[in-house]
Motif scaffolding. Structure first.
Motif, PDB file in Angstrom:
ATOM      1  N   GLU A  38       0.859  -1.190   0.000  1.00 55.08           N
ATOM      2  CA  GLU A  38       0.000   0.000   0.000  1.00 55.08           C
ATOM      3  C   GLU A  38       0.891   1.234   0.000  1.00 55.08           C
ATOM      4  O   GLU A  38       1.861   1.315   0.738  1.00 55.08           O
ATOM      5  CB  GLU A  38      -0.907  -0.045   1.225  1.00 55.08           C
ATOM      6  CG  GLU A  38      -2.034   0.961   1.223  1.00 55.08           C
ATOM      7  CD  GLU A  38      -1.600   2.304   1.749  1.00 55.08           C
ATOM      8  OE1 GLU A  38      -2.068   3.340   1.228  1.00 55.08           O
ATOM      9  OE2 GLU A  38      -0.774   2.321   2.693  1.00 55.08           O
ATOM     10  N   GLN A  39       0.587   2.227  -0.824  1.00 54.35           N
ATOM     11  CA  GLN A  39       1.526   3.305  -1.111  1.00 54.35           C
ATOM     12  C   GLN A  39       1.887   4.133   0.120  1.00 54.35           C
ATOM     13  O   GLN A  39       3.048   4.511   0.306  1.00 54.35           O
ATOM     14  CB  GLN A  39       0.971   4.214  -2.209  1.00 54.35           C
ATOM     15  CG  GLN A  39       1.954   5.256  -2.711  1.00 54.35           C
ATOM     16  CD  GLN A  39       3.250   4.675  -3.254  1.00 54.35           C
ATOM     17  OE1 GLN A  39       3.236   3.603  -3.862  1.00 54.35           O
ATOM     18  NE2 GLN A  39       4.357   5.364  -3.029  1.00 54.35           N
ATOM     19  N   GLN A  40       0.933   4.435   0.970  1.00 52.49           N
ATOM     20  CA  GLN A  40       1.240   5.227   2.159  1.00 52.49           C
ATOM     21  C   GLN A  40       2.158   4.461   3.103  1.00 52.49           C
ATOM     22  O   GLN A  40       3.062   5.037   3.711  1.00 52.49           O
ATOM     23  CB  GLN A  40      -0.050   5.625   2.878  1.00 52.49           C
ATOM     24  CG  GLN A  40       0.192   6.584   4.048  1.00 52.49           C
ATOM     25  CD  GLN A  40      -1.095   7.080   4.672  1.00 52.49           C
ATOM     26  OE1 GLN A  40      -2.183   6.708   4.250  1.00 52.49           O
ATOM     27  NE2 GLN A  40      -0.976   7.926   5.677  1.00 52.49           N
ATOM     28  N   TRP A  41       1.899   3.165   3.218  1.00 51.91           N
ATOM     29  CA  TRP A  41       2.782   2.317   4.030  1.00 51.91           C
ATOM     30  C   TRP A  41       4.201   2.338   3.457  1.00 51.91           C
ATOM     31  O   TRP A  41       5.173   2.507   4.194  1.00 51.91           O
ATOM     32  CB  TRP A  41       2.223   0.895   4.054  1.00 51.91           C
ATOM     33  CG  TRP A  41       3.054  -0.105   4.810  1.00 51.91           C
ATOM     34  CD1 TRP A  41       3.806   0.120   5.924  1.00 51.91           C
ATOM     35  CD2 TRP A  41       3.209  -1.489   4.498  1.00 51.91           C
ATOM     36  NE1 TRP A  41       4.424  -1.036   6.328  1.00 51.91           N
ATOM     37  CE2 TRP A  41       4.069  -2.041   5.470  1.00 51.91           C
ATOM     38  CE3 TRP A  41       2.688  -2.308   3.498  1.00 51.91           C
ATOM     39  CZ2 TRP A  41       4.434  -3.391   5.463  1.00 51.91           C
ATOM     40  CZ3 TRP A  41       3.040  -3.655   3.500  1.00 51.91           C
ATOM     41  CH2 TRP A  41       3.910  -4.184   4.467  1.00 51.91           C
ATOM     42  N   PHE A  42       4.310   2.180   2.151  1.00 50.29           N
ATOM     43  CA  PHE A  42       5.614   2.201   1.500  1.00 50.29           C
ATOM     44  C   PHE A  42       6.340   3.520   1.755  1.00 50.29           C
ATOM     45  O   PHE A  42       7.537   3.545   2.045  1.00 50.29           O
ATOM     46  CB  PHE A  42       5.447   1.978  -0.001  1.00 50.29           C
ATOM     47  CG  PHE A  42       6.711   2.133  -0.785  1.00 50.29           C
ATOM     48  CD1 PHE A  42       7.646   1.116  -0.827  1.00 50.29           C
ATOM     49  CD2 PHE A  42       6.977   3.308  -1.488  1.00 50.29           C
ATOM     50  CE1 PHE A  42       8.827   1.258  -1.552  1.00 50.29           C
ATOM     51  CE2 PHE A  42       8.138   3.457  -2.219  1.00 50.29           C
ATOM     52  CZ  PHE A  42       9.077   2.433  -2.252  1.00 50.29           C
ATOM     53  N   ALA A  43       5.612   4.629   1.652  1.00 47.58           N
ATOM     54  CA  ALA A  43       6.232   5.952   1.782  1.00 47.58           C
ATOM     55  C   ALA A  43       6.694   6.240   3.197  1.00 47.58           C
ATOM     56  O   ALA A  43       7.694   6.957   3.394  1.00 47.58           O
ATOM     57  CB  ALA A  43       5.247   7.025   1.325  1.00 47.58           C
ATOM     58  N   ASN A  44       6.000   5.702   4.194  1.00 53.14           N
ATOM     59  CA  ASN A  44       6.292   6.067   5.586  1.00 53.14           C
ATOM     60  C   ASN A  44       6.931   4.962   6.418  1.00 53.14           C
ATOM     61  O   ASN A  44       7.297   5.202   7.563  1.00 53.14           O
ATOM     62  CB  ASN A  44       4.995   6.504   6.280  1.00 53.14           C
ATOM     63  CG  ASN A  44       4.420   7.762   5.671  1.00 53.14           C
ATOM     64  OD1 ASN A  44       5.132   8.736   5.438  1.00 53.14           O
ATOM     65  ND2 ASN A  44       3.124   7.743   5.366  1.00 53.14           N
ATOM     66  N   HIS A  45       7.072   3.764   5.854  1.00 48.36           N
ATOM     67  CA  HIS A  45       7.558   2.634   6.647  1.00 48.36           C
ATOM     68  C   HIS A  45       8.967   2.883   7.174  1.00 48.36           C
ATOM     69  O   HIS A  45       9.872   3.222   6.425  1.00 48.36           O
ATOM     70  CB  HIS A  45       7.547   1.361   5.809  1.00 48.36           C
ATOM     71  CG  HIS A  45       7.997   0.152   6.569  1.00 48.36           C
ATOM     72  ND1 HIS A  45       7.289  -0.380   7.619  1.00 48.36           N
ATOM     73  CD2 HIS A  45       9.101  -0.617   6.445  1.00 48.36           C
ATOM     74  CE1 HIS A  45       7.921  -1.438   8.098  1.00 48.36           C
ATOM     75  NE2 HIS A  45       9.031  -1.593   7.394  1.00 48.36           N
TER      76      HIS A  45
END
Length: 462
Positions: A38-45
């Motif tokens: 999921e893009q938000q997870w990828f960006a903030n992980h």
């Protein structure tokens, strides 16, 4: 001309074997191009841990690379050993770096040497670009190294089992959401975890006939590889790294019919070399902590405290935040990680039915464990009933190595139970070290041998 054409064809195939997986993984790690996470997870992980690398680069630019012992950390008044860095403080690290700012105070993170930050600090000093461009370059470098490390393992599968098995292994790596979200993270430097296993894989492969004359050389290489891993990203998942390193031993021990003496001898070489590397890494870390605090013994005390809070220390000896993890049951922790999601089809499909979306479209690790058990049984049966002896042994060795490799993630879930209990936002990564890679190789091998046999039967009937 025919020989020349064959040579060019072979060269092109080898280039493709390395280039295609590297590019697929690289773009997945750098951009989440295949949308497996999921893009938000990828960006903030793991932006919190990565911010400690960013903070270190600010500190290095301000006071020198070895200031505060060269340790990672953040410009903050929060003690990040007892509490954790806040969202605003995370943003402040990036803002300070991108705007060429400085810190009045610096809180060190003392549980790893911070070698990745020292390297990035050196690059930051000598590369004549803007901070924003340099940060993008560091992401590119980290994603590329991670992709190359995994492609090196894929290349080994290609050489041992052929192109179709390599495709299955490549697919397992590309589709892993956990590899994707970790692949470019500056803190984790994913490639370093795989380095010791890669060294062992290729050393054993290329020195099978002269192995008994290679003890010292082999030990030195292992010591260097394990030390690099510890220097780059510390002792994170160290038991997993060490067990993962032993997986090639199991494969070649079965393949080449090692006797008990050989198995013991090479295990001792690997254990001793790893122990030396870890010992010197710990000594280095204690000196670093001592430089940041009041002396070497402060470093020793912190290492002991840090080990206790991650394993089976007494809850009353630690802050209340660690009590639940220290009191947690080991079996419940393992079950939590077996229930984790390897690949989520919900990223591609929109299904309103909760059962379908939660249990059918989310490919969980225990689904894959059951699948690998079935495929291992099928491959074992076919190896013993259908194949000639010289063809069956690599598959038997692969099955043995695969089920040994499951001990790599389990070693961390069990030994570092308290850490695993808390860090369910990241420790699912361990299933990819390297159990999923080997499991999908078994899966691919079983499917391929079964389909080949079907075609053989059909051709005979025709």
């Amino acid at each position: 001309m025919k020989f020349k054409h064959l040579s060019q064809s072979t060269l092109a195939k080898k280039i493709a074997v390395w280039a295609i997986p590297t590019l697929l993984l690289f773009f997945g790690f750098l951009f989440n191009l295949w949308h497996v996470a999921e893009q938000q997870w990828f960006a903030n992980h793991q932006r919190d841990t990565e911010s400690l690398v960013i903070g270190r680069m600010v500190k290095s630019g301000q006071d020198g690379i070895f200031s505060a012992g060269g340790l990672n950390g953040a410009g903050t008044t929060t003690n990040i050993q007892q509490e954790w860095i806040t969202s605003n403080q995370i943003d402040n690290q990036y803002a300070a770096y991108l705007n060429k700012g400085s810190f009045d105070t610096f809180s060190t993170y003392m549980s790893q040497p911070g070698g990745q930050s020292m390297i990035f600090s050196l690059l930051d000093r000598f590369i004549p670009f803007s901070p924003e461009s340099k940060l993008k370059l560091f992401y590119v470098l980290t994603a590329l190294l991670s992709a190359i490390a995994l492609t090196t393992i894929i290349g080994w599968f290609y050489e041992e089992f052929g192109g179709w098995v390599a495709i299955y292994v490549t697919g397992s790596a590309v589709l892993s959401q956990w590899l994707t979200v970790f692949g470019k993270n500056l803190w984790w430097s994913l490639w370093a975890f795989y380095l010791p296993m890669i060294v062992v894989l290729y050393f054993l492969k290329h020195h099978r006939k002269t192995l008994n004359r290679q003890h010292i050389r082999f030990g030195i290489l292992i010591a260097i590889a394990v030390f690099i891993k510890c220097f780059i990203n510390g002792f994170e998942y160290i038991t997993t790294t060490l067990v993962m390193m032993l997986v090639p031993f199991v494969y070649y021990a079965v393949l080449d019919k090692w006797n008990g003496h050989q198995c013991l001898k090479w295990s001792l070489v690997a254990g001793l070399a790893s122990g030396v590397a870890i010992f010197f890494s710990l000594i280095l870390l204690c000196f670093q902590i001592g430089a940041a605090k009041d002396g070497f013994m402060d470093g020793v005390a912190h290492v002991i405290w840090s080990f206790g809070k991650r394993t089976y220390g007494e809850a009353e000896d630690f802050p209340p935040v660690y009590a639940a993890s220290l009191n947690a049951g080991t079996l419940s922790v393992v079950i939590t990680y077996m229930n984790g999601v390897f690949f989520d089809l919900n990223n591609y499909l929109s299904i309103s039915n909760n059962f379908v979306s939660n249990f059918l479209l989310k490919i969980r690790y225990y689904y894959l464990i059951v699948l690998f058990i079935a495929m291992s049984a099928l491959l074992f049966w076919r190896s013993n009933k259908v194949m000639q002896t010289e063809r069956q042994r690599p598959f038997i060795a692969l099955i043995s190595a695969t089920w040994f490799s499951i001990l790599a993630p389990l070693s961390w879930f069990v030994i570092f139970k308290a850490h695993s209990y808390i860090h369910t936002h990241m420790s699912f990564l361990l299933w990819q070290m390297p159990f999923m890679l080997f499991g999908f190789a078994v899966f691919g091998s079983a499917v391929i041998t079964w389909s080949q046999n079907r075609r053989k039967i059909e051709s005979q009937q025709g």
